[in-house]
Scaffold this active site. Sequence first.
Site, PDB file in Angstrom:
ATOM      1  N   SER A 188       7.884  66.076  31.771  1.00 27.75           N
ATOM      2  CA  SER A 188       7.780  65.087  32.838  1.00 27.75           C
ATOM      3  C   SER A 188       6.464  65.218  33.576  1.00 27.75           C
ATOM      4  O   SER A 188       5.871  66.303  33.655  1.00 27.75           O
ATOM      5  CB  SER A 188       8.942  65.280  33.817  1.00 27.75           C
ATOM      6  OG  SER A 188       8.712  64.587  35.017  1.00 27.75           O
ATOM      7  N   CYS A 222       8.930  57.492  42.185  1.00 27.27           N
ATOM      8  CA  CYS A 222       8.964  58.812  42.837  1.00 27.27           C
ATOM      9  C   CYS A 222       7.578  59.229  43.326  1.00 27.27           C
ATOM     10  O   CYS A 222       6.572  59.013  42.651  1.00 27.27           O
ATOM     11  CB  CYS A 222       9.550  59.846  41.889  1.00 27.27           C
ATOM     12  SG  CYS A 222      11.279  59.498  41.461  1.00 27.27           S
TER      13      CYS A 222
END
Length: 557
Positions: free
Chosen positions: A468, A191
């Site tokens: 995260s 990502c």
Amino acid sequence: MRSDVMKKGLERAPHRSLFKASGLIDEELNRPIIGIINSQNDVAPGHLHLNNIAEAVKAGVRMAGGTPLEFSTIGVCDGIAMGHGGMKYSLPSREIIADSIEIMVQAHPFDGIVLIPNCDKSVPGMLMAMARINIPAIIVSGGPMMAGRVGGRAVSLSNVFEAVGAVRSGEMSMEELYEMEENACPGCGSCSGMFTANSMNCLTEALGVALPRNGTKLAVSADRIKLAKRTGIKIMELVEKNIRPRDIINERSIDNALVVDMALGCSTNTVLHILAVANEAKVDLKLDRFNEISERTPNLCRLAPAGGHHIEDLDAAGGVPAVMSELSKKGLINLDVLTVTGCSVGENIKGCKIKDESVIRPIDNPYSDIGGIAVLKGSLAPNGAVVKRSAVAQEMLRHRGPARVFDSEEEAYKALIDGKIKKGDVVVIRYEGPRGGGGMREMLLFTATIAGMDLDKDVVLLTDGRFSGATRGPCVGHISPEAAAGGPIAIIRDGDIINMDIPNYRLDVELSEEEIKKRFAEFSPPESRFKEGYLARYVEMVSSADTGAVLISRRKG
């Protein structure tokens, strides 16, 4: 050659016969045998294309006179595992990856190995394995995803998570959310922001165990294929010279990684993973070292989620070599340490310059004079806690407020969407640590919803679990000792006043010593929820977050 033990001599005729059953010929068996460790799968977009990378690596090995033999290992997609029970398996997968590689490489004595990871736990898992096994080894990742485009601006996965919160608060329509969902992740790769996978891929360069630009060349680029071929060629040189991971991973190269970590503003998960890699490399690394490095390292980059740039922008601006070259101007990089290129760091970055100062700031004009990660200690976190300081708004670097205590992420999320969390609250989510949570899951759904509801400048989040790399805001994780181990976070109650002071590295609960002692006298940790399967074994063996959440044995005698 190390592989001679399984292929040379009279007694190894049966072994050669089995190799020949796979189509190998004598000429191939007479060459060094290189293990190609591929974490490809069709589940994770970061891993989808890794067969192409593996084929390029194998081509490089053959060009340099070796025989590549490929095998696989697992790889969890944290984004897909997020927000449900699957996230409990993410961090534990790191240990499975390292262990499975050890098993294959020791059962079949390769002369060298090339490791091909890409996502959050596959990169540190493979770093741990190469340090543990300590035969010639090199990493080449699958590379980052391109940034998406919505409404003329670059976006990434974190924007989709935050959009969920925006829909809940009425700031975004379902149609706008769907446009974001359709366009934020345009193709394969890790990502596109400075999340955990890309953080760790960049740090493979800083450690010296991958070729320059491994962290930033796009997954879909020809440059990524070329890099893989050069990696296949380079492993043969490492085998010839018997250059091993522990010749490269040492206290000085780990310091380089920490400096780059702070300059880039990497994910807080890097703290867990660098501690775990250091443990495998037999380097005594303490949590306090992160603050020591941070205090002298300027923060040069603010990539998503801390800013609007993405990994492709970092690459165009010169990548990690340009960052390291800039840091070296103030003596922050150990230039004489060895790398897998066969050259020193100084030789690798010679002549590297910043090409875009809006992405990589010059060292005399940083975003801040101190690094992107801070370790906090105090009465609430005696052994430490971690926050991504570079993603915290200036007005939230210090905060004092009442605790809202929850014993799971699910409880906290329900309270959030029911409107029960207010501005000024300090949300405490406990029993989500390595032992109590069964895997120390990340909480991006919760933190992104907070951000999407425009509460990230008003609410502090504290947990013994993890956040995260896509998280922004005052989110403090890894609180140690965790609740399940009887840490002070276990005795916090609603309304207790929490004092967070990031500039002074403090995290405290305003309780008297007498009250703390009284509460501990009344406390007993709940019985483990994990009775079977891998997580039951994991929680019995995992260490605290402040030591990297590595597996140890608690058996006595």
